[in-house]
Design a protein around this motif. Structure first.
Motif, mmCIF file in Angstrom:
data_model
loop_
_atom_site.group_PDB
_atom_site.id
_atom_site.type_symbol
_atom_site.label_atom_id
_atom_site.label_comp_id
_atom_site.label_asym_id
_atom_site.label_seq_id
_atom_site.Cartn_x
_atom_site.Cartn_y
_atom_site.Cartn_z
ATOM 1 N N THR A 232 -0.971 3.038 -11.711
ATOM 2 C CA THR A 232 0.246 2.707 -11.150
ATOM 3 C C THR A 232 -0.304 1.257 -10.308
ATOM 4 O O THR A 232 -1.543 1.346 -9.715
ATOM 5 C CB THR A 232 0.735 3.068 -9.538
ATOM 6 N N GLU A 233 -0.058 0.117 -10.508
ATOM 7 C CA GLU A 233 -0.381 -1.201 -9.884
ATOM 8 C C GLU A 233 -0.239 -0.950 -8.491
ATOM 9 O O GLU A 233 0.981 -0.977 -8.348
ATOM 10 C CB GLU A 233 0.243 -2.528 -10.607
ATOM 11 N N ILE A 234 -1.504 -0.998 -8.007
ATOM 12 C CA ILE A 234 -1.298 -1.387 -6.115
ATOM 13 C C ILE A 234 -0.973 -2.509 -5.813
ATOM 14 O O ILE A 234 -2.376 -2.918 -6.557
ATOM 15 C CB ILE A 234 -2.412 -0.619 -6.032
ATOM 16 N N VAL A 235 -0.302 -3.363 -5.129
ATOM 17 C CA VAL A 235 -0.482 -4.802 -4.677
ATOM 18 C C VAL A 235 -0.179 -4.372 -3.388
ATOM 19 O O VAL A 235 0.507 -4.235 -2.381
ATOM 20 C CB VAL A 235 0.794 -5.343 -5.000
ATOM 21 N N LEU A 236 -1.343 -5.436 -2.565
ATOM 22 C CA LEU A 236 -1.132 -6.089 -1.009
ATOM 23 C C LEU A 236 -0.193 -7.236 -1.047
ATOM 24 O O LEU A 236 -0.587 -7.784 -1.157
ATOM 25 C CB LEU A 236 -2.765 -5.871 -0.354
ATOM 26 N N VAL A 237 0.821 -6.716 0.091
ATOM 27 C CA VAL A 237 2.098 -7.789 0.412
ATOM 28 C C VAL A 237 1.697 -8.064 1.482
ATOM 29 O O VAL A 237 1.658 -7.150 2.937
ATOM 30 C CB VAL A 237 2.847 -7.305 -0.359
ATOM 31 N N ASP A 238 2.048 -9.058 1.704
ATOM 32 C CA ASP A 238 2.678 -10.101 3.281
ATOM 33 C C ASP A 238 4.455 -9.027 4.344
ATOM 34 O O ASP A 238 5.018 -9.479 3.448
ATOM 35 C CB ASP A 238 2.483 -11.123 2.748
ATOM 36 N N GLY A 239 3.806 -8.534 4.647
ATOM 37 C CA GLY A 239 4.730 -7.251 5.350
ATOM 38 C C GLY A 239 5.482 -8.818 6.460
ATOM 39 O O GLY A 239 7.545 -8.172 6.189
ATOM 40 N N GLU A 240 5.029 -9.333 6.656
ATOM 41 C CA GLU A 240 6.152 -10.690 7.204
ATOM 42 C C GLU A 240 7.748 -11.096 6.377
ATOM 43 O O GLU A 240 8.447 -11.446 6.207
ATOM 44 C CB GLU A 240 5.524 -11.600 7.978
ATOM 45 N N PHE A 241 7.230 -11.504 5.095
ATOM 46 C CA PHE A 241 8.016 -11.384 3.896
ATOM 47 C C PHE A 241 9.022 -10.583 3.303
ATOM 48 O O PHE A 241 10.495 -11.151 3.167
ATOM 49 C CB PHE A 241 7.417 -12.448 2.881
#
Length: 269
Positions: A232-241
């Motif tokens: 599975t591709e795991i991605v850190l994302v900016d939660g504010e957006f």
């Protein structure tokens, strides 16, 4: 003048001039700033980080759920701006004992546009508010064109660890995932369900998003989960957006495009 009704049915007398404003919601503080209303702000929370100079110039009255009451009362606000999800019912009820309260309740972009419009009416900046709404709508239309023909990957959006918690349906995050062009694998779950990691296996997701807030997921957490979900591709994302509404939505649409392009590039490699 007909009183305005906020998103939870409270009447706001728009004939009044509100000159001392406390805002207990970070995204709404940013919205006020972008509407040119910084001069009205007398109190904000410690989480009101955009723009970052505000906390140096404006009194901090605590957090979104833990208010320093004596500090807040000493500011003698004309109105306090709250949100149903961010602030507790107890906070709202205590505020109503001594001041006017406006309560936001946001689940989708239409709610967001309504809030911007209401602030335009309350604070006499209707033209600026309408301009901002049209700006966001234009970017949303452009982003939809960018998405045209793109497959919608199935995603789980992680917001917390110990216990593991995800964004389910009936949330603004769920709506923004859809806006961004993804399918929320846990859309049929209410609000923010607690899960076991085994639930992610059975959901057969394409992507696992680890949000930067409210839990600050980092690279180490990504590496930890990569061992559990090797395919599975795991991605850190900016939660504010994904979770901030108001004027940040305009920036979110730009972020979503960059994220899509990054994931495409990575997949091609």
């Amino acid at each position: 003048m007909i009183p305005l009704v906020d998103q939870l049915g409270r009447h706001i007398d728009t004939s009044r001039a509100f000159k001392r404003v406390v805002c207990l919601v970070p995204s709404q503080t940013e919205l006020l700033y972008d509407l040119g209303l910084e001069h009205l702000l007398v109190g904000i929370t410690k989480f009101c980080v955009h723009p970052n100079h505000l906390r140096s110039n404006i009194t901090v009255v605590g957090g979104t759920k833990n208010v320093h009451w004596e500090t807040l009362k000493s500011l003698n606000p004309d109105i306090v701006l709250c949100n149903k999800e961010e602030n507790t019912q107890q906070i709202v009820e205590q505020l109503e004992d001594f001041t006017q309260v406006h309560l936001a309740d946001i689940y989708n972009l239409d709610d967001c546009y309504e809030l911007i419009q209401q602030y335009g009416e309350i604070f006499k900046v209707a033209r600026k508010a309408e301009f901002l709404i049209q700006q966001i709508k234009k970017k949303a239309k452009e982003y939809n064109s960018f998405l045209s023909g793109e497959p919608r990957q199935k995603v789980a959006y992680m917001i917390w660890k110990k216990p593991w918690m995800l964004a389910g349906g009936d949330t603004f995050i769920n709506h923004m995932l859809e806006v961004a062009g993804y399918k929320n694998a846990f859309k049929n779950h209410s609000r923010y369900p607690e899960i076991e990691l085994s639930d992610l296996h059975t959901s057969k997701i394409d992507l696992l998003f680890l949000s930067s807030e409210p839990y600050p997921f980092k690279e180490k957490h990504k590496e930890e989960l990569a061992g559990v979900f090797p395919g599975t591709e795991i991605v850190l994302v900016d939660g504010e957006f994904f979770s901030w509404y108001g004027s940040r939505v305009s920036l979110a649409l730009e972020y979503f495009k960059e994220l899509k392009l990054q994931l495409k590039t990575k997949k091609a490699d």
